[in-house]
Scaffold this motif. Structure first.
Motif, PDB file in Angstrom:
ATOM      1  N   VAL A  12       0.841  -1.191   0.000  1.00 60.35           N
ATOM      2  CA  VAL A  12       0.000   0.000   0.000  1.00 60.35           C
ATOM      3  C   VAL A  12       0.883   1.250   0.000  1.00 60.35           C
ATOM      4  N   PRO A  13       0.587   2.252  -0.848  1.00 63.39           N
ATOM      5  CA  PRO A  13       1.435   3.447  -0.931  1.00 63.39           C
ATOM      6  C   PRO A  13       1.716   4.110   0.412  1.00 63.39           C
ATOM      7  N   ARG A  14       0.711   4.196   1.288  1.00 62.44           N
ATOM      8  CA  ARG A  14       0.959   4.856   2.582  1.00 62.44           C
ATOM      9  C   ARG A  14       1.904   4.041   3.456  1.00 62.44           C
ATOM     10  N   MET A  15       1.866   2.705   3.313  1.00 59.87           N
ATOM     11  CA  MET A  15       2.806   1.864   4.066  1.00 59.87           C
ATOM     12  C   MET A  15       4.208   1.998   3.487  1.00 59.87           C
ATOM     13  N   ILE A  16       4.296   2.083   2.167  1.00 59.77           N
ATOM     14  CA  ILE A  16       5.601   2.272   1.533  1.00 59.77           C
ATOM     15  C   ILE A  16       6.211   3.603   1.976  1.00 59.77           C
TER      16      ILE A  16
ATOM     17  N   THR B 271      -4.504  -1.464  -6.186  1.00 62.08           N
ATOM     18  CA  THR B 271      -3.816  -0.622  -5.199  1.00 62.08           C
ATOM     19  C   THR B 271      -4.807   0.283  -4.474  1.00 62.08           C
ATOM     20  N   ALA B 272      -5.754   0.859  -5.223  1.00 64.98           N
ATOM     21  CA  ALA B 272      -6.750   1.738  -4.603  1.00 64.98           C
ATOM     22  C   ALA B 272      -7.641   0.972  -3.633  1.00 64.98           C
ATOM     23  N   ILE B 273      -8.036  -0.245  -3.998  1.00 64.25           N
ATOM     24  CA  ILE B 273      -8.872  -1.059  -3.119  1.00 64.25           C
ATOM     25  C   ILE B 273      -8.105  -1.480  -1.872  1.00 64.25           C
ATOM     26  N   ALA B 274      -6.850  -1.906  -2.056  1.00 62.40           N
ATOM     27  CA  ALA B 274      -6.029  -2.301  -0.908  1.00 62.40           C
ATOM     28  C   ALA B 274      -5.824  -1.138   0.041  1.00 62.40           C
ATOM     29  N   ASP B 275      -5.644   0.061  -0.520  1.00 61.31           N
ATOM     30  CA  ASP B 275      -5.455   1.248   0.305  1.00 61.31           C
ATOM     31  C   ASP B 275      -6.703   1.517   1.151  1.00 61.31           C
ATOM     32  N   ALA B 276      -7.881   1.349   0.537  1.00 66.45           N
ATOM     33  CA  ALA B 276      -9.122   1.599   1.270  1.00 66.45           C
ATOM     34  C   ALA B 276      -9.350   0.546   2.360  1.00 66.45           C
ATOM     35  N   LEU B 277      -9.069  -0.716   2.051  1.00 70.14           N
ATOM     36  CA  LEU B 277      -9.332  -1.788   3.009  1.00 70.14           C
ATOM     37  C   LEU B 277      -8.364  -1.770   4.192  1.00 70.14           C
TER      38      LEU B 277
END
Length: 396
Positions: free
Chosen positions: A106-110, A383-389
């Motif tokens: 997830v971009p925020r985790m990266i 990526t967008a779905i993973a970010d939301a979940l």
């Protein structure tokens, strides 16, 4: 049930278990996670013994300390060996491996990984386990983790199906190139002679004359105008010239591109020190771009179709020819420069036969382009779905 706050160090063990002989060697990539090292376009040889590697087991995660801040992490589906420069994360019972893998992409985790990495410059940033262990997350129950991971993995499985279709199309394309482009399969009405040349260096139909590349092409050295904004391109084995930023996911080139070379639509460029791997491309779009000063750029001047010539260079025969030239070159470290490349001979079929070949390849080329675009869109959506979940998992 509320999420439980903890450190990543509470969820993983840093495994340094030594490898053992007979196991496959893996590498960690930014896009595809853990892959067989031999499958990479740019292979890196290692003198390390099996025991010098780290053992990775099914369900373990491994990451590249120098590229974790770019998403270079993977989940092992099989037992194998990885470089001792990697970190192998062995999950504890409180963390689901598949959930952790998707969370780490997830971009925020990266961005978290980037903020915990240390180095003098961007290219030297490293994330060691002791620093990763300090990152806090608000972890849900193991059952919720599995539900989230499964929802994300539905998209992942669909992407893998599309990738397999691309691989099959590429295999068909490669088979056609090694038969049609070398004249083993021809259109009868275009044949002037059914016989072939009895020459291992020029095993082409007898009615195909051969010429040195230098007779039908010329080297081009054009430097950029400082006012022009052109994308920097890299040459790949399977896709030819592509955007360097999109392919590597980061800036690999120098910020000063004044010494770079301009390549324009219809022109060729190849990496002089990787030509034997098939790293040669022909630019179709954009209209122009920049390539490394170590690349050689050339344009067609003779009566030969650039599309035919490009496919010829991608055949197994010409990759072997490039390898042989590179192996005997006195300038081995510099690869094959234009002076030597221009002496390689190529066949020149009649224009009508070249056009027939291009029509034969048109549909499969179009399918590959469409599938790659579709896969790219699917990755963006996943990526967008993973970010939301996982939005409630990543601590501020």
């Amino acid at each position: 049930m509320a999420n439980s706050r903890c450190r990543l160090g509470d969820l993983f063990v840093n495994s340094r278990e030594k490898g053992r002989p007979g196991l496959p060697v893996f590498s960690v990539t930014m896009r595809d996670g853990i892959v067989l090292r031999d499958s990479l376009e740019r292979k890196t040889d290692s003198d390390l013994s099996a025991e010098g590697h780290l053992l990775i087991k099914k369900g373990d995660l491994a990451y590249n300390t120098m590229r974790m801040w770019q998403g270079a992490v993977g989940l092992a589906n099989d037992e194998g060996l990885v470089s001792p420069a990697y970190v192998v994360l062995r999950p504890r019972k409180t963390i689901d491996p598949l959930f952790a893998y998707h969370l780490f992409k997830v971009p925020r985790m990266i961005y978290k990984f980037l903020s915990y990495s240390y180095g003098i410059t961007g290219d030297r940033l490293r994330l060691y386990f002791k620093d990763l262990a300090e990152i806090t997350v608000d972890i849900p129950s193991i059952d919720e983790q599995r539900r989230i991971a499964e929802r994300i993995d539905v998209w992942e499985r669909h992407i893998r199906l599309v990738d397999r279709r691309v691989s099959r199309a590429l295999a068909l394309q490669n088979a056609l190139m090694n038969t049609v482009i070398l004249g083993h399969r021809r259109k009868t009405s275009l044949m002037k002679s059914p016989l072939r040349k009895d020459d291992p260096l020029e095993p082409f139909p007898r009615d195909w004359p051969t010429v040195e590349i230098g007779r039908i092409a010329k080297e081009v050295v054009e430097r950029p105008n400082g006012d022009d904004a052109m994308p920097v391109l890299s040459c790949t084995k399977t896709q030819g010239l592509v955007s360097s930023w999109e392919y590597f996911g980061k800036q690999m080139h120098s910020s000063d591109t004044n010494a770079y070379k301009v390549v324009r639509s219809g022109q060729f460029a190849y990496a002089t020190n990787h030509l034997e791997e098939g790293s040669i491309g022909r630019l179709e779009s954009p209209e122009c771009g920049l390539v490394s000063p170590m690349y050689t750029v050339f344009s067609i001047t003779g009566d030969i179709d650039g599309r035919f010539l490009y496919r010829l260079f991608k055949t197994d025969l010409y990759r072997h020819i490039f390898w042989a030239r590179t192996s005997t070159s006195v300038n081995r470290r510099g690869g094959i420069r234009w002076q030597e490349f221009s002496k390689i001979r190529v066949p020149v079929p009649a224009k009508e036969e070249q056009q027939w070949m291009n029509r034969l390849f048109a549909d499969i080329d179009s399918e590959i382009r469409l599938l790659r675009k579709y896969a790219a869109r699917m990755r963006d959506q996943k990526t967008a779905i993973a970010d939301a979940l996982t939005s409630s998992v990543i601590s501020s």
